[in-house]
Design an enzyme around this catalytic site. Structure first.
Site, short mmCIF file in Angstrom:
data_model
loop_
_atom_site.label_atom_id
_atom_site.label_comp_id
_atom_site.label_asym_id
_atom_site.label_seq_id
_atom_site.Cartn_x
_atom_site.Cartn_y
_atom_site.Cartn_z
N LEU A 65 27.25 57.18 61.34
CA LEU A 65 27.64 56.66 62.64
C LEU A 65 27.32 57.77 63.62
CD1 LEU A 65 31.16 55.01 62.20
CD2 LEU A 65 29.09 53.89 63.01
N ASP A 66 26.79 57.40 64.78
CA ASP A 66 26.46 58.43 65.76
C ASP A 66 27.69 59.23 66.15
OD1 ASP A 66 23.75 57.67 65.95
OD2 ASP A 66 24.34 55.96 67.18
N HIS A 67 27.43 60.44 66.61
CA HIS A 67 28.45 61.35 67.12
C HIS A 67 29.41 60.64 68.08
CE1 HIS A 67 29.43 64.80 69.99
NE2 HIS A 67 29.90 65.23 68.84
#
Length: 195
Positions: A42-44
């Site tokens: 999952l993106d930052h």
């Protein structure tokens, strides 16, 4: 021995255990065996469901595009999203992935009639009283880099907050950011692959 965990990845945390200068990682929140790693990412700036394991077979079955698992995202967008924009997202839109044009697969998209019960985010989204920020539900069967954000931006409604709520039958119901649940292989495989 194989281990299986589901976690609620907090906002502004890297989806990895190895250190990243100036950024928080999963190691700041979760104490798991050394050979356990996240399946996918999952993106930052996204939050929600991540599966952690050391089962390499699971990694292949979840990430290979041929398997097309459902992934449900709850997405808060900037502006009162239109029926036309919803229909465009459902049919598939053109986005750019690594400089190449990609047409997204048809997907299920709907607007929440009532705001979903989600944990308070810290820091919260930028709130502007005069601009609505509705929530939509998107169910995809593919997982390109920053796909949901690229999709909502392509129809004129940028993503403000993004939560992965579900992969197949596994959800983050009842979890708060930073929570972890230990599952057996049987439990996980039943919920993912209906075995």
């Amino acid at each position: 021995m194989n281990h299986y965990y589901i976690i609620y990845k907090p906002y502004l945390v890297q989806s990895q255990f190895s250190p990243v200068e100036g950024k928080r990682t999963l190691a700041d929140f979760f104490d798991v065996p050394k050979d356990v790693y996240p399946v996918g990412r999952l993106d930052h700036d996204s939050e929600g469901l991540l599966i952690l394991t050391n089962d390499k077979q699971l990694n292949h079955r979840l990430l290979h595009p041929s398997f097309q698992h459902e992934r449900e995202y709850w997405v808060q967008v900037d502006g009162a999203i239109t029926t036309t924009a919803i229909q465009e997202l459902q049919r598939g839109v053109n986005i750019s992935i690594d400089g190449k044009k990609h047409r997204t697969l048809p997907c299920s998209v709907s607007v929440f009639s009532n705001e979903p019960q989600v944990p308070i985010r810290n820091p919260p989204i930028r709130y502007r009283k005069e601009i609505p920020a509705p929530w939509i539900r998107m169910v995809l069967k593919e997982g390109k880099n920053r796909q949901v954000r690229r999709m909502t931006a392509s129809v004129g409604f940028p993503t403000l907050r993004l939560i992965r709520y579900r992969i197949e039958d596994i959800t983050i119901d009842g979890l708060q950011p930073g929570d972890i649940v230990d599952l057996s292989r049987k439990q996980l495989y039943q919920q993912l692959f209906h075995e």
